[in-house]
Write a protein that holds these residues in place. Sequence first.
Motif, PDB file in Angstrom:
ATOM      1  N   SER A   1       0.480  -0.955  -0.020  1.00 27.80           N
ATOM      2  CA  SER A   1       0.125  -0.006  -0.012  1.00 27.80           C
ATOM      3  C   SER A   1       0.681   1.024  -0.290  1.00 27.80           C
ATOM      4  O   SER A   1       1.475   1.132   0.178  1.00 27.80           O
ATOM      5  N   SER A   2       0.225   2.654  -0.002  1.00 29.61           N
ATOM      6  CA  SER A   2       0.657   3.778   0.008  1.00 29.61           C
ATOM      7  C   SER A   2       2.028   4.096   1.248  1.00 29.61           C
ATOM      8  O   SER A   2       2.864   4.457   1.369  1.00 29.61           O
ATOM      9  N   ASP A   3       1.314   3.276   2.318  1.00 29.69           N
ATOM     10  CA  ASP A   3       1.831   3.448   3.459  1.00 29.69           C
ATOM     11  C   ASP A   3       2.931   2.448   4.023  1.00 29.69           C
ATOM     12  O   ASP A   3       3.909   2.215   4.604  1.00 29.69           O
ATOM     13  N   GLY A   4       3.901   1.682   2.876  1.00 28.63           N
ATOM     14  CA  GLY A   4       4.223   0.324   3.071  1.00 28.63           C
ATOM     15  C   GLY A   4       3.662  -0.961   3.820  1.00 28.63           C
ATOM     16  O   GLY A   4       4.077  -1.854   3.675  1.00 28.63           O
ATOM     17  N   TYR A   5       2.127  -0.645   3.043  1.00 31.85           N
ATOM     18  CA  TYR A   5       1.794  -1.841   4.381  1.00 31.85           C
ATOM     19  C   TYR A   5       1.431  -3.309   2.890  1.00 31.85           C
ATOM     20  O   TYR A   5       1.283  -2.859   1.483  1.00 31.85           O
ATOM     21  N   PHE A   6       2.700  -4.574   3.421  1.00 29.62           N
ATOM     22  CA  PHE A   6       2.123  -5.673   3.244  1.00 29.62           C
ATOM     23  C   PHE A   6       0.729  -6.028   2.559  1.00 29.62           C
ATOM     24  O   PHE A   6       0.250  -6.414   3.569  1.00 29.62           O
ATOM     25  N   GLY A   7       0.445  -6.645   1.036  1.00 32.92           N
ATOM     26  CA  GLY A   7      -1.081  -7.037   0.581  1.00 32.92           C
ATOM     27  C   GLY A   7      -0.552  -7.821   0.369  1.00 32.92           C
ATOM     28  O   GLY A   7      -1.986  -8.422   0.253  1.00 32.92           O
ATOM     29  N   GLY A   8      -0.060  -8.530  -0.137  1.00 35.92           N
ATOM     30  CA  GLY A   8       0.115  -9.865  -0.141  1.00 35.92           C
ATOM     31  C   GLY A   8       0.695 -10.062  -1.913  1.00 35.92           C
ATOM     32  O   GLY A   8       1.742  -8.894  -2.343  1.00 35.92           O
ATOM     33  N   PHE A   9       0.668 -10.996  -2.668  1.00 35.61           N
ATOM     34  CA  PHE A   9       1.081 -10.945  -4.331  1.00 35.61           C
ATOM     35  C   PHE A   9       0.088 -11.035  -5.181  1.00 35.61           C
ATOM     36  O   PHE A   9      -1.311 -11.392  -4.941  1.00 35.61           O
ATOM     37  N   ILE A  10       0.559 -10.364  -6.496  1.00 38.60           N
ATOM     38  CA  ILE A  10      -0.177 -10.910  -7.968  1.00 38.60           C
ATOM     39  C   ILE A  10       0.988 -11.166  -9.120  1.00 38.60           C
ATOM     40  O   ILE A  10       2.417 -11.261  -8.542  1.00 38.60           O
ATOM     41  N   GLY A  11       0.555 -12.254  -8.986  1.00 41.24           N
ATOM     42  CA  GLY A  11       0.931 -12.961 -10.108  1.00 41.24           C
ATOM     43  C   GLY A  11       0.948 -13.215 -11.317  1.00 41.24           C
ATOM     44  O   GLY A  11      -1.377 -13.657 -11.381  1.00 41.24           O
ATOM     45  N   SER A  12       1.058 -13.896 -12.791  1.00 45.14           N
ATOM     46  CA  SER A  12       0.371 -14.612 -13.421  1.00 45.14           C
ATOM     47  C   SER A  12       1.244 -15.316 -14.176  1.00 45.14           C
ATOM     48  O   SER A  12       2.414 -16.187 -13.712  1.00 45.14           O
ATOM     49  N   CYS A  13       0.360 -16.318 -14.292  1.00 42.35           N
ATOM     50  CA  CYS A  13       0.720 -17.627 -14.674  1.00 42.35           C
ATOM     51  C   CYS A  13       0.498 -17.810 -16.625  1.00 42.35           C
ATOM     52  O   CYS A  13      -0.629 -17.597 -17.335  1.00 42.35           O
ATOM     53  N   ILE A  14       2.008 -18.641 -17.270  1.00 42.25           N
ATOM     54  CA  ILE A  14       1.899 -18.698 -18.773  1.00 42.25           C
ATOM     55  C   ILE A  14       1.677 -20.034 -19.483  1.00 42.25           C
ATOM     56  O   ILE A  14       3.170 -20.759 -18.471  1.00 42.25           O
ATOM     57  N   ASP A  15       1.569 -20.837 -20.170  1.00 40.83           N
ATOM     58  CA  ASP A  15       1.678 -22.205 -20.375  1.00 40.83           C
ATOM     59  C   ASP A  15       3.499 -21.964 -21.367  1.00 40.83           C
ATOM     60  O   ASP A  15       2.978 -21.413 -23.006  1.00 40.83           O
TER      61      ASP A  15
END
Length: 942
Positions: A658-672
């Motif tokens: 977040s803008s205040d440095g709070y860790f919110g997790g991960f976002i990712g993608s998968c390709i074949d």
Amino acid sequence: MTPYQKLRSFSTSRLCVVIAVFYALVAYGSLQLAFEGTNASPVWPPSGIAFTVVWFLGYRVWPSIWLGAFIANILVFLHNGWTVIPAAPISMLIAVGNSMEALLGVFLLRSFTEETVSLSKIRDIFKFVFAVLVACLSSATIGTSAVYFIHPAVGVSFDMVWFTWWLGDVVGILVIASIFLTYQRKLWRIRSWQSALEAVLVGLILIMVNAGVFMGRFPEYGFYSHVTYLVLPFAIWAAYRFSFPGAIVSILITSIISIVGSVFHLGPFVGQRVPGDLVIVECFIGVISVTVLTLAAALYERQKAEEDIKYNEARFRSLVENSFEVVAMVDTEAKVIYTSPPTKNVLGYDNSELIGHSMFEWMHPEDIPAVLGIFQGLLKTPGAIARATCRMLRKDGSWRWMEGSGCNLLNQPAVAAVVINYRDITERKKYEEAQVYFASIVESSDEAIISKSLDGIITSWNNGAEKLYGYTSEEIIGRSIEILVPEDKKEELASMYQDLEEGKKIELVETIRRRKDGGLIDVLLTISPLRNSAGMLIGVSSIERDITERKKAQLAIEESERRFRTMADTAPVMIWMSGADGLYSFFNKAWMTFTGQAMDAELGNGWRKGIHPEDIPRCTQIYLKAFEARGKFTLDFRFKRADGVYRWVLDTGVPRFSSDGYFGGFIGSCIDITDRKLAEEILRRDKESLEQLVDERSKELIKTQKELKQFSRLADIGTLAATVAHELRNPLGVIHLAAYNLKKEKDELGDNKHLANIEKKVWEGNQIIDNLLSYARIKIPNYDNVRILNILDECAASAQGRFAEKGIVIEKKYGDGLDFIEADPNQIREIFLNILNNACQSFATPNGKVKLMAQREGEQVRVSIEDTGVGIAQEDLDKVFEPFFTRKSKGTGLGLTICNELVNLHQGKIEINSRLGEGTIVSVFLPLYPRNHAETAAQEKS
């Protein structure tokens, strides 16, 4: 159950029958001593029986007393010639008087004393005597009146009959009832054989004295009555030494002997008629009874008081010695004159280390002035009390806080000191400091910290609460917490209080509160119970934080995520998202199409079920490592498609902040990447095959070059060895022959040491030549079935002569299962002779031991030769198999080289373990049946 309890458990009817029969028998016997025609007996034990029975069994047994008295009296009247008509009513009235006497006496005694009274005190004795004197008036009055008014024809005056009746009843109760009312089990215990002997002696003396007084014949009636005083000293002795048991025994002995003596017209009170004599005897018995019982009670009270004093003293001493507080006594100069045992626990000092020293010697210098002033003020006022706190030095060097109070008892001779009680309050001081520190934290906290009573009244309000809600502490303390709660949240507050009472926790609850200006704010609420030392709930404390801005930001994020989800569902790649807890919370439409699963099945860690089992550990490790580091990761794995086929996918994840440095997790993608993986696999296999082929050819080339160099070197060495051997053998032969002829022609030379030295040197030269030729002529083994143990025995026998010269002993140790092996016997013999020769040369001094050991290990034979010689240095162990390497002054350094070559040709191996100064172990491993004999033979031929 005690006998008394068993009696009380009987039914009333059975008790009445038993008591009536017993009472009637005793009463009938006593009435034989009564004045004729009056039934007024001076000896009346039934009164004591009746009193005792009613006292212990209660008023319910009075009918048995009436019945027993009636039966006894009517039988006596009838026996004396009376008719039934006057005898029956008189007997009834007498029975009423006897019953009333017992009931009234017990009633009066219970009114004067406790129900469970034991006649152990002087005042109890007097109350008992008074109750008896009063109660017996009823029986004497009723009985005498009935006799005189219903049947007046009697020969004795009314007052004489009444007094005899009353006196007999009084003495009967005093003697009989006192036995049971003064009974205490502990008093009747004989504590030692000396006490038993004394008790027997006192009893015998009492019997003899009473017999002498009441069984003697005196010439004149009443003149010798003073002799009865002889009984009194011994009765007092019994009461003094044995308390109530002694008094009771003395009363019984005196009563029985005096009554018996009077019945038989013996003793100082003998007159004309037995009943009259017995009246005087009863007076004497009554006086003796009251006297000794009173004395016993007085002595018992004194003994009990002494025991109480000792007990209280012991209890006080135990209290002082086992108290957590220290009791100390100091003089006017503050020097310690006494200190209680707990000093050892509190300060660590023994009493001897403190007594005679000033208490200020162990006091902190900063505290001395204040405490000294208090002490000096205390000395000025006798009886004054003062309190102080200070730091005292423990024996272990630590300073401990003490709280004490002193009392000036200098003016009391029994004490003559200032008594000080003090205790360790170090932990309390720390707690108080912690409380102050905690209070300062609460006041300086930006969060609202509020305390409330169980009825919701605010009791504390910090600066954070003032900033959050706008109320000052003066405005809000004492008011209800509901002033901060909106109307629609009051039920929620009541539910929270209910949960607290049930022991439930209320943590991080989001709710709404009202400020002073009327505005509503979102707060994060945590409520904790406040309990007293007994664990009872006495209030609650809440920590409240303004989360209004965070809620707004959260709404903005939710809107952003909604837009993101819409965009992600239209993307051609598989997109996922995880939260700060590591669990997956979102998958886009492409993901769901690929897996064919429902969203609920994939959320959390459900999606991992699609990963190939072999890839799960690696993927989990990479993901967790990136999660802990909050860093980007890339991994590939096999993932199950909706049709059940595993496809390779490339997963890339980046952390979200977040803008205040709070860790919110991960976002990712998968390709074949399955097609790319297949192409990479083909390239990898081709590359590995080419690298393996090149590596094998390179190794073969290097091996061939080494063999060529070795063969070339061996050829050069062989040529050199053959030439040197030829050139040296001829002169050595001539020298040996000359020495032989010289020894033969000159017999007088005998065992000449010079000739022996020549022969020895010729032998050593031949050995060197043989080693050179052996190394040059090493060839492929000529295999045959060989008895390995025979070879070892031959080699040991061959070396025995040289070993014997140095005093070396050969020990053999052969294992089981050793027989034939396939080997070249000549080469094997040469191997072990070389090793034994080296072992012999390793001894720098005479005497030693060589162990020759052989054992089978699977499909090979292990032969070990262990010596206790000088050993080999560690830095030389890697060089011992190199040609011409030696640390000896003699030899070519080819012995172990030849052994190594021959062992290798037999497809075995040779190992050397040695420590300098301790000895060497040479182990030879030979296969039972070497492989590729045919191939080896073909190589030799070629």
